[in-house]
Design a protein around this motif. Structure first.
Motif, mmCIF file in Angstrom:
data_model
loop_
_atom_site.group_PDB
_atom_site.id
_atom_site.type_symbol
_atom_site.label_atom_id
_atom_site.label_comp_id
_atom_site.label_asym_id
_atom_site.label_seq_id
_atom_site.Cartn_x
_atom_site.Cartn_y
_atom_site.Cartn_z
ATOM 1 N N ILE A 136 0.841 -1.203 0.000
ATOM 2 C CA ILE A 136 0.000 0.000 0.000
ATOM 3 C C ILE A 136 0.874 1.251 0.000
ATOM 4 C CG2 ILE A 136 -1.828 1.231 1.218
ATOM 5 C CD1 ILE A 136 -2.723 -1.400 2.422
ATOM 6 N N LEU A 137 1.938 1.237 0.807
ATOM 7 C CA LEU A 137 2.827 2.403 0.859
ATOM 8 C C LEU A 137 3.492 2.640 -0.495
ATOM 9 C CD1 LEU A 137 4.487 1.864 4.354
ATOM 10 C CD2 LEU A 137 2.715 3.511 3.748
ATOM 11 N N LYS A 138 3.911 1.544 -1.148
ATOM 12 C CA LYS A 138 4.535 1.688 -2.466
ATOM 13 C C LYS A 138 3.510 2.184 -3.484
ATOM 14 C CE LYS A 138 8.494 1.200 -4.531
ATOM 15 N NZ LYS A 138 9.703 1.870 -4.038
ATOM 16 N N ALA A 139 2.271 1.700 -3.395
ATOM 17 C CA ALA A 139 1.222 2.154 -4.310
ATOM 18 C C ALA A 139 0.903 3.635 -4.090
ATOM 19 C CB ALA A 139 -0.035 1.306 -4.122
ATOM 20 N N LEU A 140 0.883 4.058 -2.831
ATOM 21 C CA LEU A 140 0.654 5.474 -2.539
ATOM 22 C C LEU A 140 1.777 6.336 -3.119
ATOM 23 C CD1 LEU A 140 -0.683 5.380 1.134
ATOM 24 C CD2 LEU A 140 -1.863 6.359 -0.834
ATOM 25 N N GLU A 141 2.995 5.826 -3.046
ATOM 26 C CA GLU A 141 4.124 6.571 -3.611
ATOM 27 C C GLU A 141 3.997 6.690 -5.132
ATOM 28 O OE1 GLU A 141 9.034 6.247 -3.794
ATOM 29 O OE2 GLU A 141 7.862 4.975 -2.437
ATOM 30 N N VAL A 142 3.575 5.620 -5.784
ATOM 31 C CA VAL A 142 3.416 5.646 -7.240
ATOM 32 C C VAL A 142 2.320 6.630 -7.646
ATOM 33 C CG1 VAL A 142 2.723 4.276 -9.244
ATOM 34 C CG2 VAL A 142 4.312 3.323 -7.571
ATOM 35 N N MET A 143 1.168 6.564 -6.982
ATOM 36 C CA MET A 143 0.055 7.432 -7.354
ATOM 37 C C MET A 143 0.316 8.878 -6.940
ATOM 38 S SD MET A 143 -1.661 5.322 -8.974
ATOM 39 C CE MET A 143 -2.850 6.561 -9.466
ATOM 40 N N GLY A 144 1.034 9.087 -5.844
ATOM 41 C CA GLY A 144 1.392 10.448 -5.473
ATOM 42 C C GLY A 144 2.306 11.092 -6.503
ATOM 43 N N GLN A 145 3.265 10.322 -7.004
ATOM 44 C CA GLN A 145 4.139 10.837 -8.062
ATOM 45 C C GLN A 145 3.347 11.077 -9.341
ATOM 46 O OE1 GLN A 145 7.328 11.621 -7.427
ATOM 47 N NE2 GLN A 145 7.453 12.515 -9.467
ATOM 48 N N CYS A 146 2.358 10.229 -9.602
ATOM 49 C CA CYS A 146 1.511 10.420 -10.775
ATOM 50 C C CYS A 146 0.716 11.717 -10.655
ATOM 51 C CB CYS A 146 0.571 9.230 -10.931
ATOM 52 S SG CYS A 146 -0.655 9.410 -12.258
ATOM 53 N N ASP A 147 0.218 12.016 -9.461
ATOM 54 C CA ASP A 147 -0.537 13.248 -9.250
ATOM 55 C C ASP A 147 0.337 14.473 -9.499
ATOM 56 O OD1 ASP A 147 -2.607 14.916 -8.637
ATOM 57 O OD2 ASP A 147 -2.482 14.658 -6.478
ATOM 58 N N ILE A 148 1.614 14.378 -9.115
ATOM 59 C CA ILE A 148 2.531 15.504 -9.338
ATOM 60 C C ILE A 148 2.848 15.658 -10.824
ATOM 61 C CG2 ILE A 148 4.856 16.362 -8.842
ATOM 62 C CD1 ILE A 148 4.677 14.971 -6.130
ATOM 63 N N ASN A 149 3.129 14.546 -11.494
ATOM 64 C CA ASN A 149 3.492 14.601 -12.910
ATOM 65 C C ASN A 149 2.304 14.954 -13.801
ATOM 66 O OD1 ASN A 149 6.052 13.830 -12.115
ATOM 67 N ND2 ASN A 149 5.709 11.661 -12.533
ATOM 68 N N TYR A 150 1.092 14.654 -13.328
ATOM 69 C CA TYR A 150 -0.097 14.862 -14.164
ATOM 70 C C TYR A 150 -0.295 16.341 -14.499
ATOM 71 C CZ TYR A 150 -4.976 14.674 -15.660
ATOM 72 O OH TYR A 150 -6.140 14.790 -16.381
ATOM 73 N N ARG A 151 0.050 17.216 -13.573
ATOM 74 C CA ARG A 151 -0.214 18.644 -13.775
ATOM 75 C C ARG A 151 0.651 19.236 -14.892
ATOM 76 N NH1 ARG A 151 0.297 19.750 -7.292
ATOM 77 N NH2 ARG A 151 -1.260 18.223 -6.650
ATOM 78 N N THR A 152 1.843 18.707 -15.070
ATOM 79 C CA THR A 152 2.753 19.267 -16.076
ATOM 80 C C THR A 152 2.876 18.400 -17.320
ATOM 81 O OG1 THR A 152 4.620 18.197 -14.950
ATOM 82 C CG2 THR A 152 4.101 20.467 -14.309
ATOM 83 N N ALA A 153 2.254 17.235 -17.332
ATOM 84 C CA ALA A 153 2.401 16.324 -18.473
ATOM 85 C C ALA A 153 1.565 16.810 -19.660
ATOM 86 C CB ALA A 153 1.974 14.912 -18.083
ATOM 87 N N ARG A 154 2.094 16.625 -20.851
ATOM 88 C CA ARG A 154 1.346 16.950 -22.058
ATOM 89 C C ARG A 154 0.375 15.832 -22.416
ATOM 90 N NH1 ARG A 154 5.379 20.036 -26.352
ATOM 91 N NH2 ARG A 154 5.932 21.783 -24.967
ATOM 92 N N ASN A 155 0.849 14.607 -22.360
ATOM 93 C CA ASN A 155 -0.013 13.456 -22.599
ATOM 94 C C ASN A 155 -0.472 12.929 -21.237
ATOM 95 O OD1 ASN A 155 -1.310 11.126 -23.425
ATOM 96 N ND2 ASN A 155 0.248 10.597 -24.946
ATOM 97 N N LYS A 156 -1.548 13.481 -20.748
ATOM 98 C CA LYS A 156 -1.987 13.170 -19.386
ATOM 99 C C LYS A 156 -2.494 11.737 -19.267
ATOM 100 C CE LYS A 156 -3.144 17.985 -18.393
ATOM 101 N NZ LYS A 156 -1.997 18.173 -17.502
#
Length: 594
Positions: A330-350
């Motif tokens: 769960i902790l590793k999954a939270l880390e993956v999705m948290g990084q996804c939330d950060i990258n989503y704001r600046t990504a061109r191909n969301k």
């Protein structure tokens, strides 16, 4: 017959006493005690989010202090002349001013002129100024003097949603009451009361969705409730609620976790496509799924289950899924999705950003990353050994193959060799080799009447080396280096370039079996390596067939040579190389300019 006019629930069920105010018990008790003890301040400031009861409490307070015959609990009687005038909205003792549209100096001056007139009925004249932060600078200054020293019968109640915009000079002249957001449980309870009064059938799951959508505001919750009644009629269901409010069903998040646990990447991607096809935003999906993982983590401990603001049936669903998820996963999954939330704001191909994160999430179920899986493996690997213990069948075998009268001698030899089941059990992995080696060995052991047990101890060294999944097998520096290279290709590490750089730039050194040492350049590398240390050791133990593998981390920070900067420092450096310069400087009395 004249049709009765429809009144929205927010107005129809607006609290009329302190007892009926929802979710602000501490504040209402403070105001009631002030009325009981006659400790009334001349100015109050009610601040807090929208729809939590600021103006409502101000009206109840103004009505109660002007009541001519309050009851035993010091609540308004609703029968005297003052209460009747207030209920019919014709009381001259209570003046409400909207500061958003009356924010000029002239508006405040006219209000100050009214303050000079004493009340005709009742004891106090109450001035409720809503959205007081909208007043202009000049209006605030015009209000200061009157707010500080009003007449004895005048009480000011200021209400605002943005306390930080109110001047400090105004705040210092008021008693400040901070209204809190209403909890989901309180909103659900009040909605159930309203539904019972209106004869509407509801479910707890549907009302929980309404309460979460209201974000702590009772007025918003009642407005949403009226909207649902208009759409659903007299029966509000969970499915209708999420359709009307355009809320993503939590069942999608439960299905996504199940797909990730099973490592089904295709199911996760198809589920995400289904969410997008229904018109939901991918960013909201990511944030909602991150909150879902947080709820799963909270559900793993009975002490923290109370942090879930959901219905009982959903809470049980969370508890069931949390039982199938390991905390490290769960902790590793939270880390993956948290990084996804950060990258989503600046990504061109969301969309691609979210899909790659889902692929990483499904890859966490690989054996290298599944933390709880290796724990039972040593036990299962050791349990077959006692199961093979009765396999000292080779001992009675010679007694059967040799018809010599030495058969009675082999009988005591069987109980005399309980310590040798390990070497005997291991040859079962390679039957052809060990049988040929044991045929000539058996007569030797039989010839020695079973007493010299140290002799059969030597074969286990060779047989343990041939053991494919031994838990204490020795390994060489070359094997350690090969396993370390394979470690860098794990899917779980592919998204972390900094960790891969650390793993590729350091080389493990075998020290004392089965420990090895790695030397790092700084504490930042040590922090990154220690965060993934359980996963690294788990992988190396499996590859090297040794459960005792340990990693020792040593930090050897590079010392930066100081570069001479000032003329004095440059001269000292040259004098170290050529001491004659010191005498030269003293002879000519040389001085260094700053």
């Amino acid at each position: 017959m004249e049709e009765q006019k429809y009144i929205v629930s927010a107005r129809k069920y607006r609290p009329s006493t302190f007892e009926t105010v929802v979710g602000q018990k501490a504040l209402t008790e403070t105001l009631r005690n002030a009325i009981r003890s006659n400790h009334l301040a001349h100015a109050y400031l009610f601040c807090g989010p929208r729809g939590v009861g600021k103006t409502t409490c101000a009206r109840i307070f103004a009505k109660t202090i002007n009541c001519l015959s309050p009851n035993a609990d010091h609540d308004a009687c609703n029968q005297c002349e003052s209460c009747v005038a207030f209920n019919e909205q014709r009381s001259f003792n209570i003046r409400e001013l909207d500061a958003a549209s009356n924010n000029s100096v002239d508006d405040i001056r006219s209000l100050i002129d009214e303050v000079r007139i004493p009340p005709q009925v009742g004891k106090y004249k109450v001035y409720i100024i809503d959205e007081v932060h909208m007043l202009s600078q000049g209006a605030f200054n015009a209000l200061l003097k009157t707010l500080e020293e009003p007449p004895s019968y005048a009480i000011f109640i200021l209400a605002t949603t943005e306390k930080h915009k109110v001047l400090p000079t105004i705040l210092s002249r008021c008693q400040v009451f901070d209204f809190a957001r209403i909890t989901i449980a309180d909103i659900v309870g009040h909605l159930q009361y309203v539904a019972a009064q209106e004869g509407v059938q509801t479910t707890e799951e549907a009302l929980n969705v309404v309460a979460q959508k209201a974000d702590g505001g009772m007025r918003d919750a009642l407005s949403i409730f009226d909207q649902l009644v208009t759409f659903c009629g007299g029966n509000i269901t969970y499915e209708q609620t999420i359709n009307v409010l355009n809320v993503l069903d939590t069942e999608y998040y439960f299905r996504l976790v199940d797909a990730a646990l099973a490592g089904k990447i295709s199911d996760a991607l198809l589920l995400f496509d289904e969410v997008l096809s229904k018109g939901f935003d991918a960013g909201h999906f990511v944030s909602g799924f991150t909150s879902h993982l947080r709820n799963v983590l909270v559900s793993k401990d009975a002490a923290t289950v109370k942090l879930l603001e959901v219905s009982e049936s959903v809470r049980q669903h969370y508890a069931e899924q949390a039982g199938r998820c390991a905390a490290p996963w769960i902790l590793k999954a939270l880390e993956v999705m948290g990084q996804c939330d950060i990258n989503y704001r600046t990504a061109r191909n969301k969309r691609l950003t979210v899909e790659l994160s889902l692929v990483k999430l499904c890859s966490l179920v690989m054996p290298e990353m599944n933390a709880p899986a290796p724990a039972p493996q040593p036990k299962t690997a050791q349990q077959p050994a006692p199961a093979q213990k009765p396999q000292p069948a080779p001992v009675p075998a010679p007694s059967a193959s040799a018809p010599v009268p030495s058969a009675p001698v082999s009988v005591p030899a069987a109980p005399a060799r309980p310590a040798a089941p390990k070497p005997v059990a291991v040859p079962s992995a390679a039957p052809q080799r060990t049988q040929t080696a044991s045929i000539p060995g058996v007569p030797k052991q039989v010839a020695a009447p079973g007493v010299p047990i140290p002799k059969p101890v030597t074969p286990p060294k060779t047989t343990s080396d041939s053991q494919p999944a031994g838990q204490n097998s020795p390994f060489s520096q070359e094997q350690l280096a090969n396993a370390w290279t394979q470690l860098q290709s794990l899917p779980a590490f592919q998204g972390s370039e900094r960790l891969l750089a650390v793993l590729s730039n350091i080389a493990p050194t075998l020290t004392t079996m089965p420990a090895f040492k790695v030397v790092l350049l700084n504490t930042y590398q040590e922090r990154d390596l220690n965060r993934e240390k359980p996963v690294i050791l788990q992988f190396l133990r499996r590859q090297l067939h040794n459960d005792g593998v340990r990693m020792e981390v040593e930090v050897n920070e590079m010392k930066v040579e100081k570069v001479p900067y000032t003329p004095q420092e440059k001269f000292n450096l040259m004098a170290q190389k050529n001491p004659n310069l010191l005498g030269f400087a003293q002879t000519f009395d040389l001085q260094f300019s700053s």
